[in-house]
Write an enzyme that holds these catalytic residues in place. Structure first.
Site, mmCIF file in Angstrom:
data_model
loop_
_atom_site.group_PDB
_atom_site.id
_atom_site.type_symbol
_atom_site.label_atom_id
_atom_site.label_comp_id
_atom_site.label_asym_id
_atom_site.label_seq_id
_atom_site.Cartn_x
_atom_site.Cartn_y
_atom_site.Cartn_z
ATOM 1 N N HIS A 113 0.878 -1.178 0.000
ATOM 2 C CA HIS A 113 0.000 0.000 0.000
ATOM 3 C C HIS A 113 0.916 1.229 0.000
ATOM 4 C CE1 HIS A 113 -2.695 2.988 1.870
ATOM 5 N NE2 HIS A 113 -3.702 2.212 1.523
ATOM 6 N N ASP A 190 3.007 -4.592 8.108
ATOM 7 C CA ASP A 190 1.805 -3.794 7.910
ATOM 8 C C ASP A 190 0.623 -4.749 8.118
ATOM 9 O OD1 ASP A 190 -0.442 -2.583 6.916
ATOM 10 O OD2 ASP A 190 0.519 -1.801 5.097
ATOM 11 N N GLN A 193 -4.515 -5.184 6.984
ATOM 12 C CA GLN A 193 -5.514 -6.121 6.428
ATOM 13 C C GLN A 193 -5.454 -7.496 7.081
ATOM 14 O OE1 GLN A 193 -7.841 -5.023 4.674
ATOM 15 N NE2 GLN A 193 -7.039 -3.180 3.678
ATOM 16 N N LYS A 216 -10.553 -0.353 10.593
ATOM 17 C CA LYS A 216 -10.728 -1.548 9.759
ATOM 18 C C LYS A 216 -11.093 -2.766 10.605
ATOM 19 C CE LYS A 216 -7.230 -0.129 6.348
ATOM 20 N NZ LYS A 216 -8.002 0.358 5.211
ATOM 21 N N CYS A 357 -4.712 2.463 -3.690
ATOM 22 C CA CYS A 357 -3.472 2.960 -3.061
ATOM 23 C C CYS A 357 -2.330 1.959 -3.209
ATOM 24 C CB CYS A 357 -3.687 3.289 -1.581
ATOM 25 S SG CYS A 357 -4.895 4.560 -1.316
HETATM 26 C C1 LIG Z 1 -2.338 -2.815 3.553
HETATM 27 C C2 LIG Z 1 -2.671 -1.429 4.017
HETATM 28 N N1 LIG Z 1 -1.731 -0.699 4.616
HETATM 29 C C3 LIG Z 1 -1.968 0.530 5.065
HETATM 30 C C4 LIG Z 1 -3.192 1.115 4.923
HETATM 31 C C5 LIG Z 1 -3.409 2.489 5.449
HETATM 32 O O1 LIG Z 1 -4.310 2.440 6.501
HETATM 33 P P1 LIG Z 1 -4.844 3.798 7.145
HETATM 34 O O2 LIG Z 1 -5.561 4.514 6.058
HETATM 35 O O3 LIG Z 1 -5.763 3.341 8.225
HETATM 36 O O4 LIG Z 1 -3.660 4.542 7.630
HETATM 37 C C6 LIG Z 1 -4.210 0.407 4.291
HETATM 38 C C7 LIG Z 1 -5.537 1.020 4.070
HETATM 39 O O5 LIG Z 1 -6.306 0.625 3.253
HETATM 40 C C8 LIG Z 1 -3.946 -0.899 3.845
HETATM 41 O O6 LIG Z 1 -4.885 -1.632 3.228
#
Ligand SMILES: Cc1ncc(COP(=O)(O)O)c(C=O)c1O
Length: 405
Positions: A113, A190, A193, A216, A357
């Site tokens: 992401h 990270d 998900q 989430k 993203c």
């Molecule tokens: C794999 C992953 N990392 C990071 C993020 C960023 O999360 P946040 O918008 O809550 O900072 C997301 C958001 O969709 C994500 O799917």
């Protein structure tokens, strides 16, 4: 087993005519979480960590109880949980706090992401770190031999997503953790998900940092957490310093507190922290294994349902055992946004469309610069919703065939 009808009654957003399939973007929030946050505002609205009066002490206790709950969720110690705004802020904290220098090697992957990608591009531009991006194939397999080689040649940090937010594929983080430990590299996971959908054990993964977001995982927006292994906390520079994070201040000096407080300057998002704690309790009461099994069941049904349609291209591995409930696809000849609009107008189905993203993955691996449609599942989705989704996709694809014939 998860009683999905009972679960659904907890979510006020759910009502006839709405099929919410966008939980990878943000999840719905159940009543117990809303009630817990409202209780704070109604019953003990005070700051934390400061006052000695009853409401302030209660607020502090509830706030610290949330830290303990999150620690239980991922098998960490409470002192290893730092409250932040979201996954993005958590990973920014690591990237800027490590004090990376010119030549330090950071290994990440093409699957990331943007929040776990551009932070390293920025460190490359600012500090001239040696950034290595590990490739992946279209089914979602990372080039692990390549990653191992890079780590063995000396890496300061490996930063990798546990589950791809586009392909839903679970990466072998325990194997990566082992390679990191054997070679003295730090590991940032990270977990945006993964933490909401499966049992996570930071000790078993062997990671040093794990980032995730409340919004989430049935919690509120504006709060997330960063697990930082206890013995690393003193070496990490906070993103922000100020009230609440200091041990002592004189006219020309300051010293920071130890533990997570070092990273939590200023009045925190109190209701939201209490809310993320309630969300973690809610998920653990249902059982992370039950949630994962429920989603796997629905994922299998979707994959079997839409795979049969030759005009629908599904991205990532078709093996439902290797992924969680994120399904990205395109309908031949249709723009992903048009498919998303058609899904809502035909059956009230809410999905995400676009690049999610993850432009490097979209451009370099999947070769779909215009993006994809993404349906994503959670504990409150049902077989009947999945069937409606599959049938509606089939009708949309049929009408696209008509218009392009
Ligand atoms: C794999 C992953 N990392 C990071 C993020 C960023 O999360 P946040 O918008 O809550 O900072 C997301 C958001 O969709 C994500 O799917």
């Amino acid at each position: 087993m998860l009683n999905v009808q009972a679960v659904r009654r907890d979510f006020p957003f759910i009502r006839p005519g709405r099929v919410y399939l966008d939980s990878a973007s943000t999840s719905l929030t159940p009543e117990p979480v809303l009630a817990k946050m409202l209780e704070y505002y109604r019953e003990y609205r005070a700051n934390v960590g400061r006052g000695v009066y009853t409401s302030s002490r209660r607020a502090t206790e509830e706030f610290e109880a949330a830290r303990k709950t999150l620690a239980r969720l991922i098998n960490a110690k409470p002192g290893e949980i730092v409250f932040v705004r979201n996954t993005s802020e958590a990973m920014n904290l690591v990237a800027s706090g490590l004090g990376l220098r010119s030549g330090d090697k950071v290994v990440t992957t093409i699957q990331e992401h943007h929040s776990n990608y551009i932070i390293w591009l920025r460190e490359k531009a600012r500090k001239r770190i040696d950034l290595r991006v590990i490739g992946a194939d279209a089914s979602g397999d990372l080039n692990l031999p390549d990653m191992q080689r890079e780590i063995e040649k000396g890496a300061k940090l490996v930063s990798v997503t546990h589950v791809s937010n586009v392909l839903g594929v679970k990466n072998p983080v325990e194997e990566i953790g082992k390679i990191c430990r054997e070679n003295g590299a730090l590991l940032l996971i990270d977990g945006a998900q993964s933490v909401p959908h499966m049992r996570i054990d930071v000790k078993r993964i062997g990671c040093d940092f794990l980032a995730f977001s409340g919004h989430k995982m049935c919690g509120p927006t504006g709060v997330g957490a960063l697990y930082i292994r206890e013995d690393l906390q003193g070496d990490l520079e906070p993103l922000c310093i100020g009230g609440g994070s200091i041990e002592d201040v004189g006219v020309d000096y300051y010293t920071l507190r130890g533990g997570p407080y070092r990273f939590e300057a200023g009045t925190p998002a109190i209701a939201e922290v209490i809310g993320i704690g309630a969300a973690a309790e809610y998920l653990m009461d249902i059982g992370m294994e039950n949630i994962e099994a429920h989603e796997a069941d629905l994922t299998r049904e979707i994959l079997e349902g839409i795979q049969g349609d030759r005009r629908v291209k599904v991205y990532g591995s078709l093996d439902s055992g290797r992924r969680n409930g994120i399904i990205s696809f395109n309908v031949d000849g249709m723009d992903p946004h048009d498919v998303a609009i058609a899904l809502e107008s035909a059956a009230g189905i809410m999905v995400r469309s676009g690049h999610h993203c993850a432009l490097p993955l979209m451009k370099e691996v999947l070769k779909i610069g215009s993006g994809s449609v993404r349906a994503s599942l959670y504990l409150y989705n049902t077989k009947s919703e999945v069937r409606t989704f599959v049938e509606t996709i089939s009708k949309i694809s049929e009408s696209a065939k008509g218009s392009t014939a």
